[in-house]
Design a protein around this motif. Structure first.
Motif, PDB file in Angstrom:
ATOM      1  N   GLU A  30       0.832  -1.197   0.000  1.00 19.87           N
ATOM      2  CA  GLU A  30       0.000   0.000   0.000  1.00 19.87           C
ATOM      3  C   GLU A  30       0.870   1.251   0.000  1.00 19.87           C
ATOM      4  O   GLU A  30       0.585   2.225  -0.720  1.00 19.87           O
ATOM      5  CB  GLU A  30      -0.927  -0.011   1.215  1.00 19.87           C
ATOM      6  CG  GLU A  30      -1.874   1.147   1.253  1.00 19.87           C
ATOM      7  CD  GLU A  30      -2.733   1.171   2.499  1.00 19.87           C
ATOM      8  OE1 GLU A  30      -3.765   1.851   2.455  1.00 19.87           O
ATOM      9  OE2 GLU A  30      -2.372   0.535   3.503  1.00 19.87           O
ATOM     10  N   ASP A  33       2.327   2.121  -3.308  1.00 17.28           N
ATOM     11  CA  ASP A  33       1.270   2.372  -4.289  1.00 17.28           C
ATOM     12  C   ASP A  33       1.099   1.231  -5.281  1.00 17.28           C
ATOM     13  O   ASP A  33       0.753   1.443  -6.446  1.00 17.28           O
ATOM     14  CB  ASP A  33       1.521   3.684  -5.048  1.00 17.28           C
ATOM     15  CG  ASP A  33       1.322   4.893  -4.157  1.00 17.28           C
ATOM     16  OD1 ASP A  33       0.491   4.799  -3.239  1.00 17.28           O
ATOM     17  OD2 ASP A  33       2.007   5.915  -4.375  1.00 17.28           O
ATOM     18  N   THR A  36      -4.391   0.225  -3.955  1.00 16.28           N
ATOM     19  CA  THR A  36      -5.051   1.112  -3.002  1.00 16.28           C
ATOM     20  C   THR A  36      -6.370   0.471  -2.565  1.00 16.28           C
ATOM     21  O   THR A  36      -6.966  -0.313  -3.293  1.00 16.28           O
ATOM     22  CB  THR A  36      -5.345   2.492  -3.616  1.00 16.28           C
ATOM     23  OG1 THR A  36      -6.140   2.312  -4.778  1.00 16.28           O
ATOM     24  CG2 THR A  36      -4.065   3.214  -3.971  1.00 16.28           C
TER      25      THR A  36
END
Length: 81
Positions: A30, A33, A36
């Motif tokens: 997370e 990235d 998400t």
């Protein structure tokens, strides 16, 4: 399952530590990235769900294969003998 032993405390520690690794990897992905979450991410809930799911898999594996088959297997990949 190769690392399972008869000791109940060892089973709890193994499931908990692997669940923690799964939560840490999800958190890392997370932060990088890689993906998400739409409504955020709850680490505690994810940990509880991982423990429940892994506990169920351990239970069903022991029930289907048999404890003796798992504990006394010849080809173990354990690091500790």
């Amino acid at each position: 399952m190769n690392w399972m032993q008869r000791n109940q405390l060892y089973k709890i520690l193994l499931v908990s530590s692997f669940s923690g690794l799964l939560v840490l990897s999800a958190h890392l992905f997370e932060k990088l990235d890689a993906f998400t979450y739409l409504n955020g991410f709850n680490h505690a809930l994810d940990f509880v769900l991982n423990v429940a799911g892994l506990s169920f898999l351990v239970w069903i594996s022991l029930a289907l294969v048999g404890e003796e088959t798992i504990y006394l297997a010849e080809n173990k990949t354990r690091f500790i003998k």
